[in-house]
Design an enzyme around this catalytic site. Structure first.
Site, PDB file in Angstrom:
ATOM      1  N   THR A  41      -6.028  -1.377   6.926  1.00 16.14           N
ATOM      2  CA  THR A  41      -6.064  -2.830   6.965  1.00 16.14           C
ATOM      3  C   THR A  41      -7.505  -3.277   7.193  1.00 16.14           C
ATOM      4  O   THR A  41      -7.823  -4.437   7.049  1.00 16.14           O
ATOM      5  CB  THR A  41      -5.193  -3.360   8.117  1.00 16.14           C
ATOM      6  OG1 THR A  41      -5.444  -2.556   9.277  1.00 16.14           O
ATOM      7  CG2 THR A  41      -3.731  -3.276   7.763  1.00 16.14           C
ATOM      8  N   ARG A  46       6.304  -8.160   1.387  1.00 21.87           N
ATOM      9  CA  ARG A  46       7.242  -7.714   2.421  1.00 21.87           C
ATOM     10  C   ARG A  46       7.895  -8.910   3.097  1.00 21.87           C
ATOM     11  O   ARG A  46       9.086  -8.908   3.389  1.00 21.87           O
ATOM     12  CB  ARG A  46       6.544  -6.847   3.465  1.00 21.87           C
ATOM     13  CG  ARG A  46       7.529  -6.333   4.506  1.00 21.87           C
ATOM     14  CD  ARG A  46       6.864  -5.530   5.573  1.00 21.87           C
ATOM     15  NE  ARG A  46       6.388  -4.261   5.045  1.00 21.87           N
ATOM     16  CZ  ARG A  46       5.491  -3.507   5.672  1.00 21.87           C
ATOM     17  NH1 ARG A  46       4.959  -3.916   6.798  1.00 21.87           N
ATOM     18  NH2 ARG A  46       5.131  -2.360   5.167  1.00 21.87           N
ATOM     19  N   LYS A  60       0.828  -1.211   0.000  1.00 21.92           N
ATOM     20  CA  LYS A  60       0.000   0.000   0.000  1.00 21.92           C
ATOM     21  C   LYS A  60       0.864   1.263   0.000  1.00 21.92           C
ATOM     22  O   LYS A  60       0.617   2.185  -0.774  1.00 21.92           O
ATOM     23  CB  LYS A  60      -0.962  -0.012   1.203  1.00 21.92           C
ATOM     24  CG  LYS A  60      -1.965  -1.163   1.116  1.00 21.92           C
ATOM     25  CD  LYS A  60      -3.027  -1.082   2.185  1.00 21.92           C
ATOM     26  CE  LYS A  60      -2.515  -1.364   3.575  1.00 21.92           C
ATOM     27  NZ  LYS A  60      -2.038  -2.760   3.744  1.00 21.92           N
ATOM     28  N   THR A  61       1.882   1.274   0.852  1.00 23.70           N
ATOM     29  CA  THR A  61       2.785   2.425   0.885  1.00 23.70           C
ATOM     30  C   THR A  61       3.493   2.575  -0.461  1.00 23.70           C
ATOM     31  O   THR A  61       3.626   3.676  -1.005  1.00 23.70           O
ATOM     32  CB  THR A  61       3.827   2.253   2.013  1.00 23.70           C
ATOM     33  OG1 THR A  61       3.114   2.016   3.231  1.00 23.70           O
ATOM     34  CG2 THR A  61       4.700   3.473   2.151  1.00 23.70           C
ATOM     35  N   ASP A  94      -1.818   6.827   6.061  1.00 23.95           N
ATOM     36  CA  ASP A  94      -1.756   5.414   6.408  1.00 23.95           C
ATOM     37  C   ASP A  94      -2.621   5.169   7.642  1.00 23.95           C
ATOM     38  O   ASP A  94      -2.800   6.069   8.462  1.00 23.95           O
ATOM     39  CB  ASP A  94      -0.289   5.043   6.697  1.00 23.95           C
ATOM     40  CG  ASP A  94      -0.030   3.561   6.547  1.00 23.95           C
ATOM     41  OD1 ASP A  94      -0.959   2.827   6.137  1.00 23.95           O
ATOM     42  OD2 ASP A  94       1.101   3.123   6.828  1.00 23.95           O
TER      43      ASP A  94
HETATM   44  P1  ATP Z   1       1.815  -1.454   5.453  1.00 23.01           P
HETATM   45  O1  ATP Z   1       0.349  -1.425   5.199  1.00 23.01           O
HETATM   46  O2  ATP Z   1       2.215  -2.258   6.649  1.00 23.01           O
HETATM   47  O3  ATP Z   1       2.493  -0.123   5.347  1.00 23.01           O
HETATM   48  P2  ATP Z   1       2.263  -1.949   2.813  1.00 23.01           P
HETATM   49  O4  ATP Z   1       1.114  -2.737   2.286  1.00 23.01           O
HETATM   50  O5  ATP Z   1       2.224  -0.492   2.691  1.00 23.01           O
HETATM   51  O6  ATP Z   1       2.405  -2.323   4.289  1.00 23.01           O
HETATM   52  P3  ATP Z   1       4.787  -1.764   1.527  1.00 23.01           P
HETATM   53  O7  ATP Z   1       5.610  -1.139   2.591  1.00 23.01           O
HETATM   54  O8  ATP Z   1       4.317  -0.910   0.439  1.00 23.01           O
HETATM   55  O9  ATP Z   1       3.582  -2.543   2.185  1.00 23.01           O
HETATM   56  O10 ATP Z   1       5.553  -2.980   0.849  1.00 23.01           O
HETATM   57  C1  ATP Z   1       6.469  -3.741   1.559  1.00 23.01           C
HETATM   58  C2  ATP Z   1       7.644  -4.118   0.679  1.00 23.01           C
HETATM   59  O11 ATP Z   1       7.219  -5.114  -0.238  1.00 23.01           O
HETATM   60  C3  ATP Z   1       8.202  -2.979  -0.150  1.00 23.01           C
HETATM   61  O12 ATP Z   1       9.443  -2.573   0.311  1.00 23.01           O
HETATM   62  C4  ATP Z   1       8.421  -3.542  -1.538  1.00 23.01           C
HETATM   63  O13 ATP Z   1       9.780  -3.793  -1.730  1.00 23.01           O
HETATM   64  C5  ATP Z   1       7.719  -4.857  -1.534  1.00 23.01           C
HETATM   65  N1  ATP Z   1       6.601  -4.874  -2.458  1.00 23.01           N
HETATM   66  C6  ATP Z   1       5.319  -4.653  -2.134  1.00 23.01           C
HETATM   67  N2  ATP Z   1       4.527  -4.803  -3.188  1.00 23.01           N
HETATM   68  C7  ATP Z   1       5.322  -5.117  -4.224  1.00 23.01           C
HETATM   69  C8  ATP Z   1       5.077  -5.418  -5.595  1.00 23.01           C
HETATM   70  N3  ATP Z   1       3.853  -5.446  -6.088  1.00 23.01           N
HETATM   71  N4  ATP Z   1       6.129  -5.674  -6.372  1.00 23.01           N
HETATM   72  C9  ATP Z   1       7.364  -5.685  -5.865  1.00 23.01           C
HETATM   73  N5  ATP Z   1       7.659  -5.437  -4.571  1.00 23.01           N
HETATM   74  C10 ATP Z   1       6.660  -5.159  -3.758  1.00 23.01           C
END
Ligand code: ATP
Length: 335
Positions: A159, A218, A65-66, A110
């Site tokens: 979430t 992640r 998401k981030t 977030d």
């Molecule tokens: P949170 O909700 O806990 O913040 P998030 O869903 O925002 O988690 P991110 O921090 O965006 O998750 O992603 C975690 C890691 O996973 C990132 O550093 C990235 O390297 C990897 N990642 C996430 N999605 C992808 C994707 N679709 N392709 C490649 N790498 C990804």
């Protein structure tokens, strides 16, 4: 310990994670539908020369998401401002952010479901009318002074979309539902990350890591780094199937990708509550975790993997759960 596989990252990991983040929509692996929908929203807005609709992303932690919020800003060629629900304790905190936004900027909020209630109301108005009402004075003499703000795009992440009040949810023009990744998508992510880390990764090792990553990029990246550590210290540095298996065993990630928390939850559900049904809070207390952690971090994957079913009377273990944990279900088990 379970931090190794939990979707929450430690500080060191955060730094490396940043380096592994895809920067553009085209580099973002998987989530085809979300990617296509988002691409349309962004590009049509650009053609009209307007800020795109507000975007809400929902789904379990660690699915990107981030990363997507950063990509949205990058695709629009606009700066990204980042804040989070827990940081907004009063509506004044939100007013301070909103009133300093520049035209077209992307604001990432977030954990939007954890924002203070009064701020929520301020946010509706800001999203719809690009206006904040600043309240001056107290009690009966208080007056609201409307303050115009620059048109911006809000990207909210949660979430638990179900926790957002409907009036807030309705003000998002596009809701992206992020789901767990398929193993082949995780394999591509792991290969891409290995390339960026300069690690030599065998195909079957990538598949092994992908298969144990709980559908979560992640975690896939984290396991990749642990396998790399292992390969460097205990072998010749090459990430082979054998090193991957040995490392993952050391970190207690099983073949289904269940980690310690998942197994603790299953164990309690099976042994202490005879397979359920049991309420979420009771289950959480028995594993010494917050109900939200169990609900957001462990449960979605356990449900998705077919180990746990949600019923109106509570959580129930499926026959697969008993089998996976190597236990015999009692004759009166509730499934
Ligand atoms: P949170 O909700 O806990 O913040 P998030 O869903 O925002 O988690 P991110 O921090 O965006 O998750 O992603 C975690 C890691 O996973 C990132 O550093 C990235 O390297 C990897 N990642 C996430 N999605 C992808 C994707 N679709 N392709 C490649 N790498 C990804």
């Amino acid at each position: 310990d379970r931090d190794v596989v939990s979707p929450q990252a430690d500080l060191d990991d955060r730094a490396v994670e940043g380096a592994l983040r895809p920067r553009r929509l085209a580099d973002f692996v998987g989530q085809e539908r979300v990617r296509e929908q988002l691409s349309l929203v962004l590009h049509s807005a650009q053609r009209r020369g307007r800020a795109p609709d507000h975007v809400l992303m929902s789904g379990p932690p660690g699915l990107g998401k981030t990363t997507l919020a950063m990509i949205i800003a990058a695709e629009l060629g606009m700066p990204l401002r980042i804040t989070s629900g827990p940081a907004i304790e009063r509506s004044g905190d939100l007013a301070a952010v909103l009133s300093t936004l520049h035209e077209g900027e992307v604001l990432f909020l977030d954990e939007i479901h954890r924002m203070a209630r009064p701020a929520e109301e301020m946010l509706y108005v800001a999203m719809e009318d690009y206006r904040v009402d600043v309240v001056v004075g107290k009690g009966p003499g208080a007056t609201a002074i409307p303050l115009e703000i620059a048109p911006f795009t809000l990207v909210g992440a949660t979430t638990r979309a179900g926790l957002l009040p409907a009036p807030l949810r309705d003000r998002f023009g596009f809701v992206a539902h992020m789901d767990f990744y398929r193993p082949e998508e995780l394999e591509r992510i792991v290969h891409r990350s290995a390339g960026l880390l300069g690690a030599e990764l065998d195909g079957d090792a990538a598949a092994e890591i992908a298969g144990r990553s709980r559908g979560t990029p992640r975690i896939a990246n984290r396991l990749l780094r642990r396998v790399r550590d292992y390969a460097e210290v205990r072998a010749d540095g090459r990430l082979t199937l054998a090193t991957a298996r040995a490392a993952l065993e050391l970190y207690e990630v099983d073949e289904q990708g269940l980690d310690r928390l998942d197994r603790a939850v299953l164990h309690a559900l099976l042994r202490r509550f005879r397979g359920g049904p049991v309420g979420l809070s009771t289950l959480a207390v028995s594993v010494g975790e917050e109900p939200e952690t169990v609900e957001v971090v462990a449960e979605p994957f356990l449900v998705r993997s077919g180990f746990v079913a949600r019923t109106p009377r509570g959580r129930v273990a499926t026959p697969e759960a008993w089998r996976h944990m190597g236990l015999e279900p009692p004759p009166d088990a509730a499934f």
